[in-house]
Design a protein around this motif. Sequence first.
Motif, PDB file in Angstrom:
ATOM      1  N   LEU A   1       0.824  -1.187   0.000  1.00  0.00           N
ATOM      2  CA  LEU A   1       0.000   0.000   0.000  1.00  0.00           C
ATOM      3  C   LEU A   1       0.875   1.261   0.000  1.00  0.00           C
ATOM      4  O   LEU A   1       0.572   2.228  -0.685  1.00  0.00           O
ATOM      5  CB  LEU A   1      -0.937  -0.019   1.197  1.00  0.00           C
ATOM      6  N   LEU A   2       1.948   1.205   0.767  1.00  0.00           N
ATOM      7  CA  LEU A   2       2.844   2.356   0.838  1.00  0.00           C
ATOM      8  C   LEU A   2       3.472   2.635  -0.523  1.00  0.00           C
ATOM      9  O   LEU A   2       3.561   3.792  -0.944  1.00  0.00           O
ATOM     10  CB  LEU A   2       3.919   2.107   1.891  1.00  0.00           C
ATOM     11  N   ASP A   3       3.862   1.576  -1.236  1.00  0.00           N
ATOM     12  CA  ASP A   3       4.440   1.757  -2.569  1.00  0.00           C
ATOM     13  C   ASP A   3       3.435   2.371  -3.536  1.00  0.00           C
ATOM     14  O   ASP A   3       3.792   3.219  -4.351  1.00  0.00           O
ATOM     15  CB  ASP A   3       4.931   0.421  -3.132  1.00  0.00           C
ATOM     16  N   VAL A   4       2.190   1.958  -3.435  1.00  0.00           N
ATOM     17  CA  VAL A   4       1.141   2.487  -4.314  1.00  0.00           C
ATOM     18  C   VAL A   4       0.930   3.976  -4.046  1.00  0.00           C
ATOM     19  O   VAL A   4       0.834   4.788  -4.977  1.00  0.00           O
ATOM     20  CB  VAL A   4      -0.177   1.704  -4.132  1.00  0.00           C
ATOM     21  N   LEU A   5       0.892   4.353  -2.773  1.00  0.00           N
ATOM     22  CA  LEU A   5       0.716   5.768  -2.433  1.00  0.00           C
ATOM     23  C   LEU A   5       1.907   6.608  -2.884  1.00  0.00           C
ATOM     24  O   LEU A   5       1.736   7.721  -3.383  1.00  0.00           O
ATOM     25  CB  LEU A   5       0.493   5.930  -0.927  1.00  0.00           C
ATOM     26  N   MET A   6       3.113   6.075  -2.714  1.00  0.00           N
ATOM     27  CA  MET A   6       4.296   6.825  -3.149  1.00  0.00           C
ATOM     28  C   MET A   6       4.314   6.972  -4.664  1.00  0.00           C
ATOM     29  O   MET A   6       4.657   8.035  -5.185  1.00  0.00           O
ATOM     30  CB  MET A   6       5.569   6.145  -2.654  1.00  0.00           C
ATOM     31  N   SER A   7       3.917   5.935  -5.371  1.00  0.00           N
ATOM     32  CA  SER A   7       3.854   6.004  -6.822  1.00  0.00           C
ATOM     33  C   SER A   7       2.812   7.032  -7.273  1.00  0.00           C
ATOM     34  O   SER A   7       3.049   7.827  -8.181  1.00  0.00           O
ATOM     35  CB  SER A   7       3.522   4.628  -7.391  1.00  0.00           C
ATOM     36  N   LYS A  36      -3.361  16.418  -0.993  1.00  0.00           N
ATOM     37  CA  LYS A  36      -3.648  16.416   0.451  1.00  0.00           C
ATOM     38  C   LYS A  36      -3.894  14.998   0.955  1.00  0.00           C
ATOM     39  O   LYS A  36      -3.378  14.606   2.009  1.00  0.00           O
ATOM     40  CB  LYS A  36      -4.882  17.266   0.755  1.00  0.00           C
ATOM     41  N   MET A  37      -4.690  14.221   0.224  1.00  0.00           N
ATOM     42  CA  MET A  37      -5.021  12.870   0.663  1.00  0.00           C
ATOM     43  C   MET A  37      -3.796  11.966   0.675  1.00  0.00           C
ATOM     44  O   MET A  37      -3.577  11.204   1.622  1.00  0.00           O
ATOM     45  CB  MET A  37      -6.126  12.285  -0.214  1.00  0.00           C
ATOM     46  N   HIS A  38      -2.996  12.045  -0.390  1.00  0.00           N
ATOM     47  CA  HIS A  38      -1.792  11.217  -0.457  1.00  0.00           C
ATOM     48  C   HIS A  38      -0.837  11.557   0.691  1.00  0.00           C
ATOM     49  O   HIS A  38      -0.321  10.663   1.360  1.00  0.00           O
ATOM     50  CB  HIS A  38      -1.073  11.402  -1.800  1.00  0.00           C
ATOM     51  N   VAL A  39      -0.602  12.838   0.901  1.00  0.00           N
ATOM     52  CA  VAL A  39       0.330  13.253   1.943  1.00  0.00           C
ATOM     53  C   VAL A  39      -0.193  12.852   3.322  1.00  0.00           C
ATOM     54  O   VAL A  39       0.574  12.380   4.166  1.00  0.00           O
ATOM     55  CB  VAL A  39       0.616  14.769   1.861  1.00  0.00           C
ATOM     56  N   PHE A  40      -1.490  13.004   3.555  1.00  0.00           N
ATOM     57  CA  PHE A  40      -2.063  12.611   4.847  1.00  0.00           C
ATOM     58  C   PHE A  40      -1.852  11.128   5.107  1.00  0.00           C
ATOM     59  O   PHE A  40      -1.385  10.723   6.176  1.00  0.00           O
ATOM     60  CB  PHE A  40      -3.556  12.940   4.907  1.00  0.00           C
ATOM     61  N   LEU A  41      -2.182  10.283   4.124  1.00  0.00           N
ATOM     62  CA  LEU A  41      -2.042   8.840   4.317  1.00  0.00           C
ATOM     63  C   LEU A  41      -0.587   8.431   4.468  1.00  0.00           C
ATOM     64  O   LEU A  41      -0.250   7.588   5.308  1.00  0.00           O
ATOM     65  CB  LEU A  41      -2.695   8.083   3.159  1.00  0.00           C
ATOM     66  N   LEU A  42       0.295   9.027   3.681  1.00  0.00           N
ATOM     67  CA  LEU A  42       1.710   8.695   3.804  1.00  0.00           C
ATOM     68  C   LEU A  42       2.271   9.128   5.152  1.00  0.00           C
ATOM     69  O   LEU A  42       3.057   8.416   5.773  1.00  0.00           O
ATOM     70  CB  LEU A  42       2.509   9.333   2.660  1.00  0.00           C
ATOM     71  N   LYS A  43       1.840  10.277   5.633  1.00  0.00           N
ATOM     72  CA  LYS A  43       2.305  10.755   6.933  1.00  0.00           C
ATOM     73  C   LYS A  43       1.793   9.837   8.040  1.00  0.00           C
ATOM     74  O   LYS A  43       2.522   9.480   8.963  1.00  0.00           O
ATOM     75  CB  LYS A  43       1.824  12.190   7.165  1.00  0.00           C
ATOM     76  N   TRP A  44       0.546   9.422   7.941  1.00  0.00           N
ATOM     77  CA  TRP A  44      -0.023   8.532   8.939  1.00  0.00           C
ATOM     78  C   TRP A  44       0.714   7.195   8.948  1.00  0.00           C
ATOM     79  O   TRP A  44       1.054   6.665  10.011  1.00  0.00           O
ATOM     80  CB  TRP A  44      -1.516   8.332   8.668  1.00  0.00           C
ATOM     81  N   ALA A  46       3.747   6.577   7.843  1.00  0.00           N
ATOM     82  CA  ALA A  46       5.125   6.777   8.288  1.00  0.00           C
ATOM     83  C   ALA A  46       5.178   6.898   9.811  1.00  0.00           C
ATOM     84  O   ALA A  46       6.082   6.347  10.456  1.00  0.00           O
ATOM     85  CB  ALA A  46       5.722   8.015   7.633  1.00  0.00           C
ATOM     86  N   SER A  47       4.234   7.594  10.394  1.00  0.00           N
ATOM     87  CA  SER A  47       4.188   7.721  11.855  1.00  0.00           C
ATOM     88  C   SER A  47       4.005   6.351  12.503  1.00  0.00           C
ATOM     89  O   SER A  47       4.664   6.033  13.499  1.00  0.00           O
ATOM     90  CB  SER A  47       3.059   8.648  12.278  1.00  0.00           C
ATOM     91  N   TYR A  48       3.114   5.554  11.934  1.00  0.00           N
ATOM     92  CA  TYR A  48       2.879   4.213  12.458  1.00  0.00           C
ATOM     93  C   TYR A  48       4.142   3.359  12.344  1.00  0.00           C
ATOM     94  O   TYR A  48       4.522   2.661  13.287  1.00  0.00           O
ATOM     95  CB  TYR A  48       1.713   3.559  11.716  1.00  0.00           C
ATOM     96  N   TRP A  83       6.841  -4.508   7.103  1.00  0.00           N
ATOM     97  CA  TRP A  83       6.974  -3.165   6.548  1.00  0.00           C
ATOM     98  C   TRP A  83       8.294  -2.953   5.834  1.00  0.00           C
ATOM     99  O   TRP A  83       8.346  -2.221   4.866  1.00  0.00           O
ATOM    100  CB  TRP A  83       6.892  -2.146   7.686  1.00  0.00           C
ATOM    101  N   GLN A  84       9.390  -3.521   6.343  1.00  0.00           N
ATOM    102  CA  GLN A  84      10.727  -3.238   5.828  1.00  0.00           C
ATOM    103  C   GLN A  84      10.946  -1.724   5.816  1.00  0.00           C
ATOM    104  O   GLN A  84      11.343  -1.122   4.822  1.00  0.00           O
ATOM    105  CB  GLN A  84      10.923  -3.827   4.438  1.00  0.00           C
ATOM    106  N   TRP A  85      10.642  -1.113   6.934  1.00  0.00           N
ATOM    107  CA  TRP A  85      10.622   0.332   7.037  1.00  0.00           C
ATOM    108  C   TRP A  85      11.979   0.957   6.766  1.00  0.00           C
ATOM    109  O   TRP A  85      12.077   2.051   6.218  1.00  0.00           O
ATOM    110  CB  TRP A  85      10.088   0.743   8.404  1.00  0.00           C
ATOM    111  N   GLU A  86      13.046   0.263   7.129  1.00  0.00           N
ATOM    112  CA  GLU A  86      14.387   0.832   6.925  1.00  0.00           C
ATOM    113  C   GLU A  86      14.676   1.062   5.445  1.00  0.00           C
ATOM    114  O   GLU A  86      15.381   2.004   5.099  1.00  0.00           O
ATOM    115  CB  GLU A  86      15.456  -0.077   7.545  1.00  0.00           C
ATOM    116  N   THR A  87      14.121   0.245   4.567  1.00  0.00           N
ATOM    117  CA  THR A  87      14.334   0.455   3.129  1.00  0.00           C
ATOM    118  C   THR A  87      13.296   1.392   2.526  1.00  0.00           C
ATOM    119  O   THR A  87      13.555   2.030   1.516  1.00  0.00           O
ATOM    120  CB  THR A  87      14.306  -0.886   2.365  1.00  0.00           C
TER     121      THR A  87
END
Length: 117
Positions: A1-7, A36-44, A46-48, A83-87
């Motif tokens: 999901l994160l990759d889709v939002l970043m794309s 706005k929606m993309h940034v909100f979801l990505l920020k949420w 990333a915080s998680y 998540w593989q958050w470090e990458t």
Amino acid sequence: LLDVLMSGLSCLAAHVDLLSPEESAAEVRTARNAAKMHVFLLKWMASYAEKEATEANDAKMPTARGPKGAAKAKKVARVTEMWQWETLRPKLLYTMLNLMNANLPRLWSPSKPDERF
């Protein structure tokens, strides 16, 4: 999901640069709301992920854990591996940088300062 939002945000940043000043207000409003929606979801997300990564680091520290502590450590480890958050962190930051380098005044027209200033 994160990759889709970043794309999606990367494509949106490119689209913002292609918006002409003559674009309709609806087109600009749509692009602005999508940003706005993309940034909100990505920020949420990333915080998680940051929270989970911090908990995973804390769980690695040797402490006297009871059964609840061990179960929480296993859950945190599963989420962090998934998540593989470090990458993903550098990719997310680069995506946000691309958005910031886009021509954002086309989406948010800065108001003219008052004559008194």
